[in-house]
Design an enzyme around this catalytic site. Sequence first.
Site, PDB file in Angstrom:
ATOM      1  N   CYS A 156       0.845  -1.194   0.000  1.00 22.54           N
ATOM      2  CA  CYS A 156       0.000   0.000   0.000  1.00 22.54           C
ATOM      3  C   CYS A 156       0.890   1.258   0.000  1.00 22.54           C
ATOM      4  O   CYS A 156       1.574   1.512  -0.982  1.00 22.54           O
ATOM      5  CB  CYS A 156      -0.957  -0.049   1.187  1.00 22.54           C
ATOM      6  SG  CYS A 156      -2.173   1.277   1.207  1.00 22.54           S
ATOM      7  N   ASP A 213      -9.332  -3.109  -7.199  1.00 21.24           N
ATOM      8  CA  ASP A 213      -8.824  -2.144  -6.228  1.00 21.24           C
ATOM      9  C   ASP A 213      -9.446  -0.785  -6.543  1.00 21.24           C
ATOM     10  O   ASP A 213      -9.079  -0.145  -7.533  1.00 21.24           O
ATOM     11  CB  ASP A 213      -7.299  -2.086  -6.322  1.00 21.24           C
ATOM     12  CG  ASP A 213      -6.667  -1.240  -5.227  1.00 21.24           C
ATOM     13  OD1 ASP A 213      -7.358  -0.352  -4.690  1.00 21.24           O
ATOM     14  OD2 ASP A 213      -5.485  -1.442  -4.926  1.00 21.24           O
ATOM     15  N   HIS A 245      -7.984  -4.071  -3.047  1.00 19.10           N
ATOM     16  CA  HIS A 245      -6.806  -3.502  -2.408  1.00 19.10           C
ATOM     17  C   HIS A 245      -6.472  -4.327  -1.161  1.00 19.10           C
ATOM     18  O   HIS A 245      -7.339  -4.916  -0.542  1.00 19.10           O
ATOM     19  CB  HIS A 245      -7.091  -2.055  -2.003  1.00 19.10           C
ATOM     20  CG  HIS A 245      -5.882  -1.300  -1.550  1.00 19.10           C
ATOM     21  ND1 HIS A 245      -4.885  -0.909  -2.416  1.00 19.10           N
ATOM     22  CD2 HIS A 245      -5.500  -0.873  -0.314  1.00 19.10           C
ATOM     23  CE1 HIS A 245      -3.947  -0.274  -1.735  1.00 19.10           C
ATOM     24  NE2 HIS A 245      -4.290  -0.246  -0.457  1.00 19.10           N
TER      25      HIS A 245
END
Length: 276
Positions: A156, A213, A245
């Site tokens: 991330c 995502d 995600h």
Amino acid sequence: MKEITRRNFIATATLATGFALAVQPISANAIATDTKGLIAGAVKIPVPDGQIPAYRAQPATSEKFPIVLVIQEIFGVHEHIQDICRRFAKLGYLAIAPELFVRQGDVSKLSSIDEIRPIVAKVPDAQVLSDLDATVDWAVKSAKGKADQVGITGFCWGGRITWLYAAHNPKVKAGVAWYGRLVANATKLQPQNPVDIASKLSVPVLGLYGGKDTSIPLDTVEQMRDRLKSNSSKSEIIVYPDAPHAFFADYRPSYRQKDARDGWKRLWVWFKEHGL
């Protein structure tokens, strides 16, 4: 006085214990890797303005090891990131995750991502890259790390940093970026994004992204792919069509075991193919 206060804060900062408050409750899928046969725990990394905490894991033997920088999510170096370091150590690496938000605040104690985002937005890229340089230096001088075998992976927020550090330090052997943002408006603290450095990247980076995502549009992934075609790094991007995600985050509902396991295998092969 501000500088003294800042130095004192950095010197006394400690790593999170357990999972970050904002990610509770923890999923039953959360992987727990033991420390048997390892040296693992908190260390301090000297940096120009003091020290920053980090989590280190490595085999408990006398030999030297390839270094893997493990770059945190927005939630900091909490239990999930520490566990990933132990997973690498079980594979024969010296894995180290420096706490890169420490000057701005302790995100592990905040109860929501909305409280965390303003703190992370204040973290300068230049500071992060400098801290990672210092972490590599510490790993070589103080923890049996191999200076000529450095890899990086991040998740991330750390996925974006993985791309940027690979461009910053051409001595890195390889990187694996998990669902890191690729395109964004430039700011004074974050003047470049991965798409801006793609054409000049020389370090091979494997990008692992989710087709579902909602925070990283697929058109930005394709934009990054196009930019990578013009360099010599032989970087690649893999998209898992049904993954959201944070599909590697086994402690969260976003976890997708099949895709996470495939991504981990690809990371292992990628590192081996590039001398790690």
